[in-house]
Every structure is written in structure tokens, then in C-alpha cells.
Design a protein around this motif. Structure first.
Motif, PDB file in Angstrom:
ATOM      1  N   GLY A   1       0.799  -1.219   0.000  1.00  0.00           N
ATOM      2  CA  GLY A   1       0.000   0.000   0.000  1.00  0.00           C
ATOM      3  C   GLY A   1       0.832   1.270   0.000  1.00  0.00           C
ATOM      4  O   GLY A   1       0.343   2.346   0.347  1.00  0.00           O
ATOM      5  N   ILE A   2       2.082   1.172  -0.419  1.00  0.00           N
ATOM      6  CA  ILE A   2       2.972   2.329  -0.407  1.00  0.00           C
ATOM      7  C   ILE A   2       2.599   3.305  -1.527  1.00  0.00           C
ATOM      8  O   ILE A   2       2.430   2.905  -2.679  1.00  0.00           O
ATOM      9  N   GLU A   3       2.488   4.578  -1.160  1.00  0.00           N
ATOM     10  CA  GLU A   3       2.172   5.621  -2.128  1.00  0.00           C
ATOM     11  C   GLU A   3       3.266   6.681  -2.218  1.00  0.00           C
ATOM     12  O   GLU A   3       3.344   7.411  -3.209  1.00  0.00           O
ATOM     13  N   ARG A   4       4.080   6.797  -1.162  1.00  0.00           N
ATOM     14  CA  ARG A   4       5.144   7.806  -1.135  1.00  0.00           C
ATOM     15  C   ARG A   4       6.489   7.132  -0.897  1.00  0.00           C
ATOM     16  O   ARG A   4       6.615   6.276  -0.018  1.00  0.00           O
ATOM     17  N   LEU A   5       7.504   7.535  -1.679  1.00  0.00           N
ATOM     18  CA  LEU A   5       8.851   7.003  -1.531  1.00  0.00           C
ATOM     19  C   LEU A   5       9.824   8.125  -1.192  1.00  0.00           C
ATOM     20  O   LEU A   5       9.838   9.167  -1.853  1.00  0.00           O
ATOM     21  N   LEU A   6      10.631   7.888  -0.158  1.00  0.00           N
ATOM     22  CA  LEU A   6      11.732   8.771   0.208  1.00  0.00           C
ATOM     23  C   LEU A   6      12.998   8.039  -0.232  1.00  0.00           C
ATOM     24  O   LEU A   6      13.318   6.983   0.318  1.00  0.00           O
ATOM     25  N   ILE A   7      13.703   8.559  -1.217  1.00  0.00           N
ATOM     26  CA  ILE A   7      14.756   7.790  -1.874  1.00  0.00           C
ATOM     27  C   ILE A   7      16.146   8.357  -1.574  1.00  0.00           C
ATOM     28  O   ILE A   7      16.380   9.562  -1.671  1.00  0.00           O
ATOM     29  N   GLY A   8      17.050   7.438  -1.205  1.00  0.00           N
ATOM     30  CA  GLY A   8      18.442   7.780  -0.986  1.00  0.00           C
ATOM     31  C   GLY A   8      19.317   6.624  -1.432  1.00  0.00           C
ATOM     32  O   GLY A   8      18.823   5.569  -1.811  1.00  0.00           O
ATOM     33  N   GLY A   9      20.638   6.805  -1.357  1.00  0.00           N
ATOM     34  CA  GLY A   9      21.547   5.731  -1.706  1.00  0.00           C
ATOM     35  C   GLY A   9      22.606   6.158  -2.701  1.00  0.00           C
ATOM     36  O   GLY A   9      22.960   7.336  -2.799  1.00  0.00           O
ATOM     37  N   ILE A  10      23.103   5.183  -3.457  1.00  0.00           N
ATOM     38  CA  ILE A  10      24.193   5.441  -4.408  1.00  0.00           C
ATOM     39  C   ILE A  10      23.891   4.766  -5.753  1.00  0.00           C
ATOM     40  O   ILE A  10      23.120   3.822  -5.807  1.00  0.00           O
ATOM     41  N   VAL A  11      24.556   5.325  -6.790  1.00  0.00           N
ATOM     42  CA  VAL A  11      25.107   6.656  -6.828  1.00  0.00           C
ATOM     43  C   VAL A  11      24.010   7.588  -7.328  1.00  0.00           C
ATOM     44  O   VAL A  11      23.094   7.167  -8.024  1.00  0.00           O
ATOM     45  N   THR A  12      24.145   8.871  -6.981  1.00  0.00           N
ATOM     46  CA  THR A  12      23.079   9.820  -7.288  1.00  0.00           C
ATOM     47  C   THR A  12      22.759   9.846  -8.774  1.00  0.00           C
ATOM     48  O   THR A  12      21.584   9.889  -9.170  1.00  0.00           O
ATOM     49  N   ASN A  13      23.778   9.830  -9.601  1.00  0.00           N
ATOM     50  CA  ASN A  13      23.598   9.936 -11.048  1.00  0.00           C
ATOM     51  C   ASN A  13      23.305   8.602 -11.723  1.00  0.00           C
ATOM     52  O   ASN A  13      23.060   8.555 -12.926  1.00  0.00           O
ATOM     53  N   GLY A  14      23.315   7.505 -10.963  1.00  0.00           N
ATOM     54  CA  GLY A  14      23.066   6.185 -11.529  1.00  0.00           C
ATOM     55  C   GLY A  14      21.814   5.546 -10.967  1.00  0.00           C
ATOM     56  O   GLY A  14      20.693   5.838 -11.395  1.00  0.00           O
ATOM     57  N   GLY A  15      21.999   4.653  -9.981  1.00  0.00           N
ATOM     58  CA  GLY A  15      20.867   3.935  -9.417  1.00  0.00           C
ATOM     59  C   GLY A  15      19.805   4.826  -8.812  1.00  0.00           C
ATOM     60  O   GLY A  15      18.600   4.562  -8.948  1.00  0.00           O
ATOM     61  N   VAL A  16      20.221   5.903  -8.134  1.00  0.00           N
ATOM     62  CA  VAL A  16      19.240   6.794  -7.511  1.00  0.00           C
ATOM     63  C   VAL A  16      18.420   7.507  -8.569  1.00  0.00           C
ATOM     64  O   VAL A  16      17.179   7.497  -8.535  1.00  0.00           O
ATOM     65  N   ALA A  17      19.075   8.152  -9.521  1.00  0.00           N
ATOM     66  CA  ALA A  17      18.353   8.908 -10.544  1.00  0.00           C
ATOM     67  C   ALA A  17      17.419   8.012 -11.350  1.00  0.00           C
ATOM     68  O   ALA A  17      16.270   8.389 -11.634  1.00  0.00           O
TER      69      ALA A  17
ATOM     70  N   THR B   1      24.948  17.935  -9.854  1.00  0.00           N
ATOM     71  CA  THR B   1      24.337  17.981 -11.189  1.00  0.00           C
ATOM     72  C   THR B   1      23.162  17.019 -11.290  1.00  0.00           C
ATOM     73  O   THR B   1      22.107  17.357 -11.855  1.00  0.00           O
ATOM     74  N   ALA B   2      23.328  15.832 -10.732  1.00  0.00           N
ATOM     75  CA  ALA B   2      22.250  14.839 -10.773  1.00  0.00           C
ATOM     76  C   ALA B   2      21.038  15.294  -9.975  1.00  0.00           C
ATOM     77  O   ALA B   2      19.893  15.106 -10.410  1.00  0.00           O
ATOM     78  N   ILE B   3      21.268  15.873  -8.804  1.00  0.00           N
ATOM     79  CA  ILE B   3      20.153  16.374  -7.990  1.00  0.00           C
ATOM     80  C   ILE B   3      19.399  17.471  -8.736  1.00  0.00           C
ATOM     81  O   ILE B   3      18.158  17.481  -8.784  1.00  0.00           O
ATOM     82  N   ASP B   4      20.120  18.399  -9.334  1.00  0.00           N
ATOM     83  CA  ASP B   4      19.463  19.474 -10.083  1.00  0.00           C
ATOM     84  C   ASP B   4      18.617  18.915 -11.224  1.00  0.00           C
ATOM     85  O   ASP B   4      17.532  19.426 -11.519  1.00  0.00           O
ATOM     86  N   ALA B   5      19.100  17.862 -11.850  1.00  0.00           N
ATOM     87  CA  ALA B   5      18.365  17.267 -12.972  1.00  0.00           C
ATOM     88  C   ALA B   5      17.088  16.571 -12.522  1.00  0.00           C
ATOM     89  O   ALA B   5      16.180  16.351 -13.339  1.00  0.00           O
ATOM     90  N   LEU B   6      16.995  16.222 -11.235  1.00  0.00           N
ATOM     91  CA  LEU B   6      15.804  15.532 -10.725  1.00  0.00           C
ATOM     92  C   LEU B   6      14.723  16.496 -10.233  1.00  0.00           C
ATOM     93  O   LEU B   6      13.579  16.083 -10.005  1.00  0.00           O
ATOM     94  N   ARG B   7      15.052  17.757 -10.051  1.00  0.00           N
ATOM     95  CA  ARG B   7      14.082  18.706  -9.487  1.00  0.00           C
ATOM     96  C   ARG B   7      12.780  18.808 -10.289  1.00  0.00           C
ATOM     97  O   ARG B   7      11.706  18.978  -9.699  1.00  0.00           O
TER      98      ARG B   7
END
Length: 206
Positions: free
Chosen positions: A134-150, A180-186
Motif C-alpha cells: 500500500g505504499i504511495e510515497r517514496l523517500l529515496i536515498g543511496g548510491i550513486v546519485t547519477n546512476g541507481g538513484v536517478a 548535477t544529478a540532484i538538479d536534474a531531478l528537481r
């Protein structure tokens, strides 16, 4: 959190690839000298949020990169990965192995989902598991920002999960690549810090 009507019971912290073979000095990447201080710092930074979320009724889901053993135990490795990481060998990221496991500091996860590529959704049971919970919201972290996370963030977004990327719960092999990866996800998700999310949880469930 405070801006959403989704209850905490339908929220999951989803961490990407926080495994011994990536983070521990004796893991596959550590032995090859493939480390970064920003990556090593993540488990301690994430742990308070994981504990708070579980205490308040949310979930902690760990997705773990996997090299599937084939004949003789030799891992099936995509050509691009073999080119980037030629040190990967038999036993690395093998299912059930120490290296494949979530780092001790974050154990135990409520749910573990193996993944075989950047995205935690690509050819995995991730979406099935999240829908069953029943999950509707995901809080995502981990590695790497520009790979698996993005890749995971974008796949969560197109599946209509409310998605938050935790800026200080992610890292890459350089701060510039991370930024750069974080900015691209905004444009596709909310970007927040761990402390902000923890404050919102406490305020809503005090």
C-alpha cells in the motif's frame, strides 16, 4: 509529509545499493580502491530517519544490486559495467553473500528487493511489493546519485508514486556529479534534506 495527505503508513524509505560490496573496505569496490568519503558517510546519516520512520509506522525498503551467478558461479555482467568496473569477479554481489547484504549499520530492512540494473524497478518485483504494501510515497536515498538513484527516482515518478529524493542521503563519486544529478531531478520530484523530513514526521505524529 506536512504538504501531503498520504499517511506515514503508506510511506517507505527506499535505499539504493547500500551494500557491503559497495561500502565496506573489504567489499568488492573497497578492495579495488573505488571509494568516496561522501558515500561512506551515508549509513550513519540515514539511520536516524530509518529508525524514526519505522517507529512511526512507515517502511524501510532496501534494493540491492545483484550479479546473478551463471555456470560455475561466474557472474552475468553487462558489457558496459564490465568495461567500467573490470575488477568485478566471481562472488561479488552474489545473492545471499556478505557482500550483497545491506550494510550492518542499517540492518534490518523491512523488505529487500534485488535489482540487476540501475533502476530498482527494471525487471524486479519492486512495484509489486510496493503496491501490496500500500505504499504511495517514496523517500529515496543511496548510491550513486547519477546512476541507481536517478534511474529509480524517474521510474518511481512515471509510476505515479509521490517521490522525494533525499539530497543528503545520496552520494556519487564526486560532489560535482552529485549536485548535477540532484538538479536534474528537481523537475520530476521534490528534493529535501533528511532533517526537514524528520521534522515533518515529528510534527505530524507528535
Amino acid at each position: 509529509m506536512s504538504a501531503s495527505s498520504i499517511p506515514l503508513s503508506r510511506t517507505a524509505l527506499l535505499t539504493v545499493d547500500l551494500q557491503n560490496d559497495f561500502l565496506h573496505p573489504q567489499g568488492a569496490y573497497g578492495r579495488a580502491g573505488q571509494t568516496a568519503p561522501e558515500i561512506a558517510a551515508l549509513p550513519a546519516r540515514i539511520l536516524p530517519l530509518a529508525n524514526l520512520l519505522r517507529e512511526k509506522g512507515g517502511f524501510f525498503v532496501s534494493t540491492q544490486f545483484t550479479l546473478v551467478p551463471a555456470k560455475g558461479g561466474q557472474p552475468l555482467i553487462s558489457p558496459h559495467l564490465k568495461s567500467l568496473r573490470p575488477f568485478l569477479t566471481k562472488g561479488d554481489f552474489a545473492p545471499g553473500s556478505w557482500g550483497h547484504s545491506l550494510v550492518d549499520e542499517l540492518q534490518p530492512a523491512d523488505v529487500i528487493v534485488e535489482k540487476i540494473a540501475y533502476s530498482a524497478f527494471y525487471m524486479t518485483r519492486m512495484e509489486w511489493v510496493l503496491r501490496k504494501l500500500g505504499i504511495e510515497r517514496l523517500l529515496i536515498g543511496g548510491i550513486v546519485t547519477n546512476g541507481g538513484v536517478a534511474s529509480t527516482v524517474r521510474d518511481a515518478h512515471v509510476r505515479d508514486f509521490e517521490t522525494v529524493v533525499l539530497e543528503d542521503a545520496c552520494a556519487a563519486f564526486s560532489p560535482a556529479v552529485h549536485a548535477t544529478a540532484i538538479d536534474a531531478l528537481r523537475p520530476v520530484c521534490r528534493v529535501a534534506k533528511i532533517a526537514d523530513i524528520m521534522s515533518e514526521i515529528e510534527a505530524a505524529h507528535s
